[in-house]
Design a protein around this motif. Structure first.
Motif, PDB file in Angstrom:
ATOM      1  N   LEU A 162       0.845  -1.187   0.000  1.00  0.00           N
ATOM      2  CA  LEU A 162       0.000   0.000   0.000  1.00  0.00           C
ATOM      3  C   LEU A 162       0.883   1.241   0.000  1.00  0.00           C
ATOM      4  CD1 LEU A 162      -1.466  -2.144   2.361  1.00  0.00           C
ATOM      5  CD2 LEU A 162      -3.307  -0.634   1.653  1.00  0.00           C
ATOM      6  N   ASP A 163       0.840   1.993  -1.092  1.00  0.00           N
ATOM      7  CA  ASP A 163       1.658   3.198  -1.235  1.00  0.00           C
ATOM      8  C   ASP A 163       0.795   4.408  -0.898  1.00  0.00           C
ATOM      9  OD1 ASP A 163       3.646   4.975  -1.794  1.00  0.00           O
ATOM     10  OD2 ASP A 163       3.767   4.545  -3.944  1.00  0.00           O
ATOM     11  N   GLU A 164       1.134   5.091   0.198  1.00  0.00           N
ATOM     12  CA  GLU A 164       0.342   6.222   0.713  1.00  0.00           C
ATOM     13  C   GLU A 164      -1.098   5.764   0.981  1.00  0.00           C
ATOM     14  OE1 GLU A 164       1.763   8.696   1.753  1.00  0.00           O
ATOM     15  OE2 GLU A 164       3.634   8.873   0.642  1.00  0.00           O
ATOM     16  N   ALA A 165      -1.214   4.894   1.962  1.00  0.00           N
ATOM     17  CA  ALA A 165      -2.471   4.186   2.224  1.00  0.00           C
ATOM     18  C   ALA A 165      -3.648   5.101   2.509  1.00  0.00           C
ATOM     19  CB  ALA A 165      -2.277   3.212   3.388  1.00  0.00           C
ATOM     20  N   THR A 166      -3.423   6.209   3.224  1.00  0.00           N
ATOM     21  CA  THR A 166      -4.560   7.052   3.622  1.00  0.00           C
ATOM     22  C   THR A 166      -4.385   8.508   3.193  1.00  0.00           C
ATOM     23  OG1 THR A 166      -3.631   7.569   5.813  1.00  0.00           O
ATOM     24  CG2 THR A 166      -4.978   5.573   5.626  1.00  0.00           C
ATOM     25  N   GLU A 167      -3.512   8.767   2.235  1.00  0.00           N
ATOM     26  CA  GLU A 167      -3.240  10.142   1.811  1.00  0.00           C
ATOM     27  C   GLU A 167      -4.496  10.814   1.249  1.00  0.00           C
ATOM     28  OE1 GLU A 167       0.142  12.527  -0.726  1.00  0.00           O
ATOM     29  OE2 GLU A 167      -0.576  10.620  -1.506  1.00  0.00           O
ATOM     30  N   GLY A 168      -4.776  12.013   1.737  1.00  0.00           N
ATOM     31  CA  GLY A 168      -5.873  12.811   1.210  1.00  0.00           C
ATOM     32  C   GLY A 168      -7.256  12.382   1.645  1.00  0.00           C
ATOM     33  N   LEU A 169      -7.353  11.462   2.586  1.00  0.00           N
ATOM     34  CA  LEU A 169      -8.656  10.964   3.011  1.00  0.00           C
ATOM     35  C   LEU A 169      -9.144  11.696   4.259  1.00  0.00           C
ATOM     36  CD1 LEU A 169      -8.182   7.110   2.566  1.00  0.00           C
ATOM     37  CD2 LEU A 169      -8.990   8.802   0.892  1.00  0.00           C
ATOM     38  N   ALA A 170     -10.454  11.812   4.373  1.00  0.00           N
ATOM     39  CA  ALA A 170     -11.061  12.416   5.554  1.00  0.00           C
ATOM     40  C   ALA A 170     -10.787  11.533   6.776  1.00  0.00           C
ATOM     41  CB  ALA A 170     -12.559  12.572   5.348  1.00  0.00           C
ATOM     42  N   PRO A 171     -10.743  12.126   7.964  1.00  0.00           N
ATOM     43  CA  PRO A 171     -10.397  11.354   9.169  1.00  0.00           C
ATOM     44  C   PRO A 171     -11.239  10.097   9.374  1.00  0.00           C
ATOM     45  CG  PRO A 171     -10.340  13.694   9.661  1.00  0.00           C
ATOM     46  CD  PRO A 171     -10.856  13.570   8.260  1.00  0.00           C
ATOM     47  N   LEU A 172     -12.545  10.178   9.171  1.00  0.00           N
ATOM     48  CA  LEU A 172     -13.395   9.005   9.382  1.00  0.00           C
ATOM     49  C   LEU A 172     -13.073   7.901   8.385  1.00  0.00           C
ATOM     50  CD1 LEU A 172     -16.894  10.565  10.213  1.00  0.00           C
ATOM     51  CD2 LEU A 172     -15.345   9.334  11.757  1.00  0.00           C
ATOM     52  N   ILE A 173     -12.772   8.287   7.143  1.00  0.00           N
ATOM     53  CA  ILE A 173     -12.421   7.294   6.129  1.00  0.00           C
ATOM     54  C   ILE A 173     -11.061   6.687   6.445  1.00  0.00           C
ATOM     55  CG2 ILE A 173     -11.997   6.902   3.685  1.00  0.00           C
ATOM     56  CD1 ILE A 173     -14.898   7.429   4.353  1.00  0.00           C
ATOM     57  N   ARG A 174     -10.115   7.527   6.903  1.00  0.00           N
ATOM     58  CA  ARG A 174      -8.811   6.987   7.307  1.00  0.00           C
ATOM     59  C   ARG A 174      -8.974   5.917   8.368  1.00  0.00           C
ATOM     60  NH1 ARG A 174      -6.744  12.393   7.504  1.00  0.00           N
ATOM     61  NH2 ARG A 174      -6.707  12.303   9.778  1.00  0.00           N
TER      62      ARG A 174
END
Length: 238
Positions: A162-174
């Motif tokens: 997983l390359d940049e697994a949670t980049e740019g995601l909203a906190p709940l989605i992260r």
């Protein structure tokens, strides 16, 4: 390198044209481990992943996957051997539905039992089931990331990257992505993960590798990394 390793990189060197990026990088990943690959932007993380997946041929060094030399092999060959990547930017197909994404790539490459079927992926990501008929470009960023993970899982890989697994995601989605990665770990999935949220990674990963200017400058357990916050500031700017 470790004879029990699923993946081992030995004295890996790589770059682009005359620009050298990686310098003698060596590490191993054992089956079932979750490994964090850390460092600031431009330190060689994506280049390391490209070498592992076949997107870039290293100039020197050895990469072995399940005991076979794979350095310089084609991307599709390495993928069929059981390496699946969730790329930075997700790269979902705009003209395929969620259901079609999960069907088009389905293959039990690792002979997983039970395998990751479309229904099992929907159980992991219920939101994808709700969006089954939506096209890739009709999904939010978080839904696209779920789909990219689901698409990778549909190949039933030995190694999930997983390359940049949670980049740019909203906190709940992260948080939902972290929950799912934790569930994958509990099921024994081997994972190599790049992400800037070190506080989450130390709760999830077994070990970590830190790259600085293309060199492996530190490796150790989550407990060791959590205990030495100077490493966070020195190498990750946290």
């Amino acid at each position: 390198m470790n004879g029990n390793a699923l993946l081992s990189c030995c004295n890996l060197q790589a770059g682009y044209d005359a620009s050298k990026v990686l310098f003698d990088v060596s590490f191993a990943i054992r089956p079932g481990e979750v490994i964090g690959l850390l460092g600031r932007n431009g330190m060689g993380k994506s280049t390391t992943i490209k070498c592992i997946t076949g997107a870039l041929s290293p100039s020197q060094g050895e990469i072995r996957f399940r005991g076979e030399q794979v350095a310089g092999r084609r991307m599709d060959t390495i993928a069929r051997m059981g390496v699946a990547t969730v790329p930075e930017g997700r790269q979902c197909f705009p003209n395929l539905s969620v259901s079609e994404h999960l069907t088009a790539f389905a293959e039990n490459r690792s002979r997983t039992s039970p395998p990751w079927t479309r229904e099992r992926i929907y159980a992991l990501f219920p939101r994808l089931a709700e969006r089954a008929n939506n096209m890739g470009d009709q999904l939010s960023g978080g839904e696209q990331q779920m789909l990219a993970i689901g698409r990778a899982l549909s190949t039933n890989p030995h190694l999930l990257i997983l390359d940049e697994a949670t980049e740019g995601l909203a906190p709940l989605i992260r948080e939902e992505i972290w929950r799912c990665i934790s569930a994958l770990k509990a099921q024994g999935q081997t994972i190599l993960i790049v992400d800037k949220y070190v506080d989450k990674l130390v709760q999830l990963a077994d070990r970590h590798l830190i790259l600085e200017r293309g060199r492996l400058v530190w490796s150790g357990s989550s407990a060791e990394l959590d205990a030495d916050r100077s490493l966070w500031h020195r190498y990750m700017g946290v």
